[in-house]
Design an enzyme around this catalytic site. Structure first.
Site, PDB file in Angstrom:
ATOM      1  N   GLU A 245      43.125 -28.144  12.238  1.00  0.00           N
ATOM      2  CA  GLU A 245      44.346 -28.371  11.457  1.00  0.00           C
ATOM      3  C   GLU A 245      44.382 -27.435  10.246  1.00  0.00           C
ATOM      4  O   GLU A 245      44.542 -27.865   9.097  1.00  0.00           O
ATOM      5  CB  GLU A 245      44.478 -29.846  11.041  1.00  0.00           C
ATOM      6  CG  GLU A 245      44.612 -30.753  12.255  1.00  0.00           C
ATOM      7  CD  GLU A 245      45.132 -32.162  11.980  1.00  0.00           C
ATOM      8  OE1 GLU A 245      45.217 -32.560  10.812  1.00  0.00           O
ATOM      9  OE2 GLU A 245      45.461 -32.860  12.966  1.00  0.00           O
TER      10      GLU A 245
ATOM     11  N   GLU B 220      43.684 -33.504  19.924  1.00  0.00           N
ATOM     12  CA  GLU B 220      43.858 -34.798  19.244  1.00  0.00           C
ATOM     13  C   GLU B 220      45.178 -35.398  19.707  1.00  0.00           C
ATOM     14  O   GLU B 220      46.228 -34.760  19.557  1.00  0.00           O
ATOM     15  CB  GLU B 220      43.862 -34.650  17.722  1.00  0.00           C
ATOM     16  CG  GLU B 220      42.487 -34.385  17.144  1.00  0.00           C
ATOM     17  CD  GLU B 220      42.449 -34.409  15.620  1.00  0.00           C
ATOM     18  OE1 GLU B 220      43.214 -35.188  15.006  1.00  0.00           O
ATOM     19  OE2 GLU B 220      41.645 -33.649  15.051  1.00  0.00           O
TER      20      GLU B 220
HETATM   21  O1  AHR Z   1      41.873 -38.291  13.985  1.00  0.00           O
HETATM   22  C1  AHR Z   1      42.057 -38.476  12.613  1.00  0.00           C
HETATM   23  C2  AHR Z   1      42.506 -37.221  11.887  1.00  0.00           C
HETATM   24  O2  AHR Z   1      43.784 -36.864  12.333  1.00  0.00           O
HETATM   25  C3  AHR Z   1      41.696 -35.975  12.109  1.00  0.00           C
HETATM   26  O3  AHR Z   1      40.591 -35.907  11.276  1.00  0.00           O
HETATM   27  C4  AHR Z   1      42.651 -34.897  11.781  1.00  0.00           C
HETATM   28  O4  AHR Z   1      42.375 -33.702  12.471  1.00  0.00           O
HETATM   29  C5  AHR Z   1      44.001 -35.491  12.133  1.00  0.00           C
HETATM   30  O5  AHR Z   1      44.924 -35.314  11.129  1.00  0.00           O
END
Ligand code: AHR
Length: 518
Positions: free
Chosen positions: A199, A322
């Site tokens: 991110e 994710e």
């Molecule tokens: O999964 C939780 C968080 O969500 C992670 O650390 C981040 O990459 C995302 O914003």
């Protein structure tokens, strides 16, 4: 009509002229093209994510070797056994946002000498670094999965990232390989998947895509393939619909990467400050959650179309590293720990999302649900020595038949699931054929009140038998607790029959079904 390139074609609404108020049972049709094989559904689509966040690593995985909780070298045996049974193919670590403030040298050597740090992202707790590189790679070996390491580009140096790769994979007489040997690991590990930052548009450094692309090229230059290890290099990709990020990354660094990540979370309310409860919800929330999850389809199509412009051969994988449902934390728990329960609604979210990944397996080469244990849409929940599997776990288990199978294109004509002025498709499906030519279908009935009849036609194959399993419950918010661990679990499915040219099935409301046709 919604059209997926290689997966399912969905014809929506009006086909069966059913009013929202008259719906009691829906009638739907499906054609499976067993005579037109698609791409391979990479088993990596069924991947998991484990971050130093809340009770995922500490408690969920790591309990220390002297714990009364049964463990192997500090890693708890029950969670390993459950992940192994799930055929977890790949595990991402150490973050998430944590990755861009993680300095790997803090987590090697004698545990009692490792420095403690402050986990600024997640709950402000002390991180004692007892779970580091050796422990994570031991976990992967115990589970039998590939590691996917996310390097620190946000606050770490090029040298630090380069040395981490050398430490893990170097096979010659070099400083980092020798340090690894001094710490008890003679042979290099095989590390394939390596992410360069997480991110980077947000918690990983708030960068512009142009700035990140330059940094990606610079860091990546120094990540070497030692011996016969070959890295699969994953660049930080966009957050949901940030299509510009994909444009810039693909044109500036597409040739230097093997994969580009995508993050997308399902937020039922669409409002990050009041996301909604994991267990206390009504039918409108149920539908809104599934609608949000179905939003993944547009993201896959549009990011993939952008990637096609510079990578028509689809060499670069879209790695959805994710995804999952994000609710308000369970009342009374640390807001920074992101602990939430997991209901039948989440099983449906997993079912429709995995069907979308399967349908787009020509481009989607990996996905990692957030997260494996005790965080967000978890497979497993633990409380001290107790462990329970969630409805989402069961869906991953039921869908494991698709791992490395061949996608079969399909056309679904389904009724909408209508609630007041909102509608979404009533069904979701994907189909595959495995090495023994057995056909598997995974079907979701998103409608929580109406059963769904499906008349299925299979082209190119004449199936003789059908069997299956179903995951459903009486209540939308049914879930497993430490006292009632089997409230939601798969049961044999007896509502499917072989019919002329295919099969018929009657799916219960709010259900996930896997069918096997031979
Ligand atoms: O999964 C939780 C968080 O969500 C992670 O650390 C981040 O990459 C995302 O914003």
């Amino acid at each position: 009509m919604m059209k997926s390139k290689r997966g399912v074609t969905i014809l929506l609404a009006g086909l069966f002229a059913t009013s929202a108020f008259a719906q009691t049972i829906t009638t739907n049709s499906l054609v499976i093209h067993a005579d037109q094989k698609g791409s391979t559904i990479s088993r990596m689509i069924y991947g998991q994510f484990s971050e130093h966040l809340g009770r995922c690593i500490y408690e969920g995985i790591w309990v220390e070797p002297d714990s009364p909780i049964p463990n192997t070298r500090g890693i708890r045996n029950d969670t390993v056994a459950a992940l192994k049974a799930l055929k977890v193919p790949v595990l991402r670590w150490p973050g998430g946002c944590f990755a861009d403030e993680y300095h790997w040298k803090d987590g090697i050597g004698p545990r009692e000498k490792r420095p403690s740090i402050y986990n600024s992202h997640w709950g402000g707790v002390v991180e004692n670094n007892h779970f580091g590189t050796h422990e994570f790679l031991d976990l992967c070996e115990q589970v039998g999965c590939e590691p996917y390491i996310c390097g620190n580009l946000g606050s770490g140096s090029v040298q630090e990232m380069m040395e981490w790769v050398e430490y893990m994979t170097g096979d010659s007489d070099s400083p980092m390989a020798n340090l690894r040997r001094a710490n008890g690991r003679k042979d290099p590990w095989k590390i394939k998947y390596f992410g360069v930052g997480n991110e980077s548009w947000g918690c990983g450094g708030n960068m512009t895509p142009e700035f990140y692309a330059d940094n990606y090229r610079r860091y990546n230059t120094f990540l070497k393939n030692y011996g016969n290890n070959r890295l699969f290099r994953i660049a930080c990709g966009p957050n949901d619909s940030n299509y510009r990020w994909t444009e810039v990354l693909m044109s500036a660094a597409g040739r230097q990467m093997n994969g580009l990540s995508l993050h997308y979370y399902t937020i039922p309310s669409g409002n990050w400050s009041r996301k909604g409860s994991a267990t206390q919800f009504g039918e409108a929330d149920w539908q809104a959650t599934l609608k949000s999850a179905l939003g993944m389809e547009t993201l896959l199509e549009r990011h993939s179309a952008i990637m096609d412009k510079t990578d028509p051969e689809k060499r670069v994988g879209l790695m959805v590293d994710e995804w999952g449902v994000w609710y308000d934390v369970e009342p009374g728990t640390n807001p920074g720990f992101l602990y939430q329960q997991n209901t039948l609604r989440d099983a449906l979210v997993a079912g429709v999302t995995l069907n979308l990944f399967n349908q787009h397996c020509d481009r989607v080469k990996m996905a990692n649900i957030a997260q494996a244990i005790n965080v967000l849409q978890a497979m497993l929940l633990t409380d001290k020595e107790k462990m329970v599997v969630t409805p989402t776990y069961h869906v991953f288990q039921m869908y494991s038949v698709h791992q490395d199978a061949t996608l079969l294109p399909s056309e679904l004509k389904c009724e909408d699931y209508v609630l007041r002025d909102q509608k979404i498709p009533g069904l979701s499906v994907s189909a595959s054929s495995d090495k023994s030519e057995t056909i598997h279908l995974t079907l979701c009935n998103l409608n929580p009140t109406c059963p769904a009849i499906i008349n299925g036609q299979i082209q190119g194959v004449s199936a003789k038998t059908v069997s299956g399993r179903v995951l459903t419950a009486a209540e939308m918010n049914a879930h497993n607790t430490f006292d009632h661990a089997d409230a939601v679990k798969p049961e044999p499915f007896n509502e499917a029959r072989i019919a002329a040219n295919g099969f018929t099935a009657k799916l219960p409301p709010k259900s996930v079904v896997v069918l096997e046709l031979k």
